[in-house]
Design an enzyme around this catalytic site. Structure first.
Site, PDB file in Angstrom:
ATOM      1  N   ARG A  83       0.795  -1.137  -0.288  1.00  0.00           N
ATOM      2  CA  ARG A  83      -0.163   0.063   0.363  1.00  0.00           C
ATOM      3  C   ARG A  83       0.812   1.286   0.129  1.00  0.00           C
ATOM      4  O   ARG A  83       1.851   1.558   1.291  1.00  0.00           O
ATOM      5  CB  ARG A  83      -1.198   0.709   0.977  1.00  0.00           C
ATOM      6  CG  ARG A  83      -1.715   0.856   0.881  1.00  0.00           C
ATOM      7  CD  ARG A  83      -3.142   1.418   2.245  1.00  0.00           C
ATOM      8  NE  ARG A  83      -1.885   1.930   2.898  1.00  0.00           N
ATOM      9  CZ  ARG A  83      -2.143   1.082   4.739  1.00  0.00           C
ATOM     10  NH1 ARG A  83      -2.572   0.282   4.916  1.00  0.00           N
ATOM     11  NH2 ARG A  83      -1.534   2.077   5.171  1.00  0.00           N
ATOM     12  N   GLU A 102       4.826   6.883   2.679  1.00  0.00           N
ATOM     13  CA  GLU A 102       6.129   5.566   2.576  1.00  0.00           C
ATOM     14  C   GLU A 102       5.273   4.482   2.030  1.00  0.00           C
ATOM     15  O   GLU A 102       4.284   4.710   1.105  1.00  0.00           O
ATOM     16  CB  GLU A 102       6.038   5.005   3.816  1.00  0.00           C
ATOM     17  CG  GLU A 102       4.932   4.732   4.249  1.00  0.00           C
ATOM     18  CD  GLU A 102       4.689   3.768   5.806  1.00  0.00           C
ATOM     19  OE1 GLU A 102       5.653   3.466   5.790  1.00  0.00           O
ATOM     20  OE2 GLU A 102       3.650   3.372   6.603  1.00  0.00           O
ATOM     21  N   ASN A 104       4.179   0.475   2.031  1.00  0.00           N
ATOM     22  CA  ASN A 104       4.072  -0.848   3.156  1.00  0.00           C
ATOM     23  C   ASN A 104       4.138  -1.929   2.536  1.00  0.00           C
ATOM     24  O   ASN A 104       2.866  -2.062   1.580  1.00  0.00           O
ATOM     25  CB  ASN A 104       3.000  -0.296   3.962  1.00  0.00           C
ATOM     26  CG  ASN A 104       2.673   1.229   4.575  1.00  0.00           C
ATOM     27  OD1 ASN A 104       3.632   1.179   5.026  1.00  0.00           O
ATOM     28  ND2 ASN A 104       1.492   1.732   4.245  1.00  0.00           N
ATOM     29  N   SER A 109      -2.490  -3.625   5.428  1.00  0.00           N
ATOM     30  CA  SER A 109      -4.096  -3.333   6.620  1.00  0.00           C
ATOM     31  C   SER A 109      -4.799  -2.182   5.754  1.00  0.00           C
ATOM     32  O   SER A 109      -4.913  -1.664   5.108  1.00  0.00           O
ATOM     33  CB  SER A 109      -3.996  -3.969   8.039  1.00  0.00           C
ATOM     34  OG  SER A 109      -3.833  -2.210   8.777  1.00  0.00           O
ATOM     35  N   LYS A 263      12.203   2.200   5.655  1.00  0.00           N
ATOM     36  CA  LYS A 263      12.232   4.181   5.522  1.00  0.00           C
ATOM     37  C   LYS A 263      13.628   4.337   4.805  1.00  0.00           C
ATOM     38  O   LYS A 263      14.286   5.538   3.460  1.00  0.00           O
ATOM     39  CB  LYS A 263      12.198   4.739   5.982  1.00  0.00           C
ATOM     40  CG  LYS A 263      11.017   4.263   7.294  1.00  0.00           C
ATOM     41  CD  LYS A 263       9.601   4.920   7.282  1.00  0.00           C
ATOM     42  CE  LYS A 263       8.512   5.034   7.812  1.00  0.00           C
ATOM     43  NZ  LYS A 263       8.467   3.759   8.107  1.00  0.00           N
ATOM     44  N   LYS A 322      12.823   9.727  10.862  1.00  0.00           N
ATOM     45  CA  LYS A 322      12.476   8.414  11.117  1.00  0.00           C
ATOM     46  C   LYS A 322      13.284   6.773  11.352  1.00  0.00           C
ATOM     47  O   LYS A 322      13.852   6.896  10.563  1.00  0.00           O
ATOM     48  CB  LYS A 322      11.266   8.483   9.762  1.00  0.00           C
ATOM     49  CG  LYS A 322      10.158   9.457   8.500  1.00  0.00           C
ATOM     50  CD  LYS A 322       9.992   9.009   7.805  1.00  0.00           C
ATOM     51  CE  LYS A 322       8.033   9.137   7.488  1.00  0.00           C
ATOM     52  NZ  LYS A 322       7.476   8.739   6.312  1.00  0.00           N
ATOM     53  N   GLU A 326       7.558   1.004  11.850  1.00  0.00           N
ATOM     54  CA  GLU A 326       6.360   0.307  11.334  1.00  0.00           C
ATOM     55  C   GLU A 326       5.257   0.901  12.143  1.00  0.00           C
ATOM     56  O   GLU A 326       5.537   0.277  13.445  1.00  0.00           O
ATOM     57  CB  GLU A 326       6.255  -1.173   9.996  1.00  0.00           C
ATOM     58  CG  GLU A 326       7.430  -1.303   9.032  1.00  0.00           C
ATOM     59  CD  GLU A 326       7.402  -0.012   7.824  1.00  0.00           C
ATOM     60  OE1 GLU A 326       6.081   0.606   7.554  1.00  0.00           O
ATOM     61  OE2 GLU A 326       8.420  -0.021   7.609  1.00  0.00           O
ATOM     62  N   GLY A 327       4.453   0.757  12.259  1.00  0.00           N
ATOM     63  CA  GLY A 327       2.931   1.244  12.912  1.00  0.00           C
ATOM     64  C   GLY A 327       2.314   2.530  13.271  1.00  0.00           C
ATOM     65  O   GLY A 327       1.361   2.128  13.545  1.00  0.00           O
ATOM     66  N   ARG A 408      -7.282   7.550   5.092  1.00  0.00           N
ATOM     67  CA  ARG A 408      -7.721   7.307   6.622  1.00  0.00           C
ATOM     68  C   ARG A 408      -7.382   9.343   6.857  1.00  0.00           C
ATOM     69  O   ARG A 408      -6.428  10.180   6.300  1.00  0.00           O
ATOM     70  CB  ARG A 408      -6.157   6.991   7.365  1.00  0.00           C
ATOM     71  CG  ARG A 408      -6.409   5.588   7.093  1.00  0.00           C
ATOM     72  CD  ARG A 408      -5.278   4.956   7.672  1.00  0.00           C
ATOM     73  NE  ARG A 408      -4.222   5.416   6.799  1.00  0.00           N
ATOM     74  CZ  ARG A 408      -3.003   5.255   6.855  1.00  0.00           C
ATOM     75  NH1 ARG A 408      -2.413   4.355   7.593  1.00  0.00           N
ATOM     76  NH2 ARG A 408      -2.020   5.282   6.076  1.00  0.00           N
TER      77      ARG A 408
HETATM   78  P1  ADP Z   1       4.587   4.156   9.465  1.00  0.00           P
HETATM   79  O1  ADP Z   1       5.752   2.928   8.864  1.00  0.00           O
HETATM   80  O2  ADP Z   1       4.553   4.354  10.899  1.00  0.00           O
HETATM   81  O3  ADP Z   1       3.552   4.173   9.179  1.00  0.00           O
HETATM   82  P2  ADP Z   1       5.193   6.954   8.167  1.00  0.00           P
HETATM   83  O4  ADP Z   1       6.023   7.317   7.769  1.00  0.00           O
HETATM   84  O5  ADP Z   1       3.674   6.382   7.642  1.00  0.00           O
HETATM   85  O6  ADP Z   1       5.622   5.415   9.654  1.00  0.00           O
HETATM   86  O7  ADP Z   1       4.378   7.893   9.262  1.00  0.00           O
HETATM   87  C1  ADP Z   1       3.487   7.930  10.250  1.00  0.00           C
HETATM   88  C2  ADP Z   1       2.773   8.697  10.026  1.00  0.00           C
HETATM   89  O8  ADP Z   1       3.109   9.777  10.329  1.00  0.00           O
HETATM   90  C3  ADP Z   1       2.189   8.919   8.960  1.00  0.00           C
HETATM   91  O9  ADP Z   1       0.743   8.198   8.278  1.00  0.00           O
HETATM   92  C4  ADP Z   1       1.564  10.558   8.535  1.00  0.00           C
HETATM   93  O10 ADP Z   1       0.406  10.726   9.399  1.00  0.00           O
HETATM   94  C5  ADP Z   1       3.304  11.022   9.851  1.00  0.00           C
HETATM   95  N1  ADP Z   1       3.948  11.163   8.800  1.00  0.00           N
HETATM   96  C6  ADP Z   1       4.946  10.994   7.740  1.00  0.00           C
HETATM   97  N2  ADP Z   1       5.726  11.392   7.712  1.00  0.00           N
HETATM   98  C7  ADP Z   1       5.138  12.128   6.880  1.00  0.00           C
HETATM   99  C8  ADP Z   1       5.792  13.618   6.605  1.00  0.00           C
HETATM  100  N3  ADP Z   1       6.551  13.285   5.511  1.00  0.00           N
HETATM  101  N4  ADP Z   1       5.200  14.782   6.381  1.00  0.00           N
HETATM  102  C9  ADP Z   1       4.204  14.621   7.319  1.00  0.00           C
HETATM  103  N5  ADP Z   1       3.879  13.817   7.931  1.00  0.00           N
HETATM  104  C10 ADP Z   1       4.586  12.237   7.929  1.00  0.00           C
HETATM  105 MG    MG Z   2       2.385   4.363   7.442  1.00  0.00          MG
END
Ligand code: ADP
Ligand code: MG
Length: 432
Positions: A83, A102, A104, A109, A263, A322, A326-327, A408
């Site tokens: 996803r 990102e 996944n 899910s 990442k 970051k 994940e999660g 979401r």
């Molecule tokens: P995870 O693997 O924990 O889901 P993500 O990279 O999806 O990691 O980051 C988790 C959440 O953080 C995202 O769903 C988003 O809401 C926020 N986020 C992540 N990267 C960014 C970004 N570059 N700018 C703004 N918000 C971000």
């Molecule tokens: Mg995410």
């Protein structure tokens, strides 16, 4: 106290239709890219070299990856379910742009639950007397698309009596989401079993041809809905993971594909020329993919890392820090980002993180409905996910699709976190 409804927005959220279409249009390219990375030992080795020195979890996944390659892959059919998540970055002139958060590649899910949300929001709109608007909500059924991929992999594995195994958590919080996919498989006369790592450790075995058996039943496909965070593993679970990876069964994902979703790999992909090397002869796909990239920066030791670390410390609100996790709920923002980065800026520990430009969407008003929570109007931002499904047999791609979407939405006061982390809720795009 046993079952709650999944959280959702009262109203669907506006999504620019051009960006929605762009996200669908690039999904097959991302499928090809993830698949290409998973087969590129040198790229993974090179990209993750600094990370695995400091991040034990990624290092352990990487060790299994190398061990399985050395033994020779028994698996010949490959199934990817991913996803790709995006936000709509609001430029200086107010024009929104699609930017990837990102991708996944393991346990992506909500394909099941979100197959129901359009109906929920359609009903709400009708109750409000907006049946014209209700009729414009798009049908969406990722659970079917995901199941079609699993079914194809099962068929190509080629044993009528073999089962599909969902590998699930010790404590199952999202079982109904998984059941939607499971039901689609039973409807196609494919047997599904649900097991935990613990069960695999106790009852899993390989025969001479590395066929995987659970309790005497042959397993054609292992669909992971677990195994993506360190807390999913103890010594026995790692052994179970190794057993699964060594087997002939189709793993969704195999461990190389899981690593392709880190990442650190995402950041390495943004280096000039990297996409061209991974997808030779596919200039248009490369351009579509690159258009979705936000700025991503390596914190590897050296001048490049020193410079960006200093920039982020001086202006933390421009970035997200970051780790390889994940999660949801793991990233660092603002003042916390500054403090952490200041502490680790001269230590190799910093290489377990990447820096990313912070994406700034335009907020909108909605109500977030959550069991046992008071109702309040919130300023919200949304994240669009597109499900990708592909199946490869040997070197031949036999399926490559975009299987549906997920929207979401969360209140702006939460910088981080998804639905499972208790922050975001399920939504439906209303195209504008
Ligand atoms: P995870 O693997 O924990 O889901 P993500 O990279 O999806 O990691 O980051 C988790 C959440 O953080 C995202 O769903 C988003 O809401 C926020 N986020 C992540 N990267 C960014 C970004 N570059 N700018 C703004 N918000 C971000
Ligand atoms: Mg995410």
């Amino acid at each position: 106290q046993v079952v709650n409804y999944a959280p959702f927005t009262l109203l669907p959220s506006a999504v620019p239709s051009a960006l929605f279409e762009q996200a669908y249009a690039v999904q097959q390219d991302f499928n090809l890219l993830v698949d290409a990375i998973s087969q590129n030992k040198e790229f993974l080795e090179h990209s993750l070299a600094s990370t695995i020195k400091v991040d034990d979890f990624t290092a352990q996944l990487f060790r299994i990856h190398m061990q399985v390659l050395e033994e020779g892959l028994a698996q010949s059919v490959f199934l990817g379910i991913n996803r790709s998540d995006y936000m709509f970055d609001c430029g200086v002139d107010g024009t929104p742009a699609l930017k990837q958060i990102e991708i996944n590649t393991i346990a992506a899910s909500f394909g099941g639950l979100t197959s129901r949300t359009a109906a929920v929001h359609g009903r709400v709109l009708k109750v409000l007397g907006k049946s014209e608007e209700a009729s414009r909500l798009l049908p969406n059924n990722p659970s079917k698309g995901l199941a079609l991929g699993i079914a194809k992999a099962w068929e190509l594995y080629g044993s009528q009596s073999a089962v599909v195994m969902f590998l699930v958590e010790e404590v199952q919080r999202n079982i109904f989401d998984q059941r939607c996919v499971e039901n689609e498989l039973w409807n196609r006369n494919i047997r599904v079993i649900r097991k935990r790592f613990r069960d695999v450790f106790e009852k899993g075995s390989l025969d001479d041809a590395k066929r995987l058996y659970m309790d005497g039943q042959e397993v054609a496909v292992v669909y992971y809905r677990e195994g993506y965070v360190p807390k999913n593993y103890d010594q026995q679970n790692w052994e179970a993971r190794l057993l699964l990876e060594r087997s002939r069964a189709v793993k969704c994902p195999d461990i190389a594909t899981q690593l392709a979703g880190t990442k650190k790999v995402q950041q390495e992909l943004s280096r000039p020329g990297m996409l061209e090397r991974l997808l030779p002869g596919r200039a248009e796909a490369v351009a579509r993919i690159r258009a979705t990239f936000a700025g991503l920066y390596s914190l590897d030791m050296g001048e490049e890392g020193d410079k960006i670390a200093a920039t982020a410390i001086a202006d933390p609100d421009r970035f997200v820090l970051k780790p390889q996790r994940e999660g949801g709920g793991n990233n660092l923002y603002g003042e916390e980002l500054r403090q952490v980065l200041e502490k680790i800026r001269d230590s190799p520990e910093r290489t377990s993180y990447i820096l990313m430009d912070k994406i700034k969407p335009q907020p909108a008003i909605n109500y977030l409905l959550r069991a046992h929570s008071p109702l309040q109007v919130s300023e919200c931002i949304s994240e669009l996910g597109i499900f990708g499904v592909y199946v490869r047999q040997g070197q031949e791609m036999v399926m490559n699709t975009a299987a549906g979407h997920l929207l979401r939405t969360k209140a702006i006061e939460h910088a981080d976190g998804g639905v499972a982390a208790g922050v975001a809720v399920l939504d439906t795009p209303y195209l504008v």
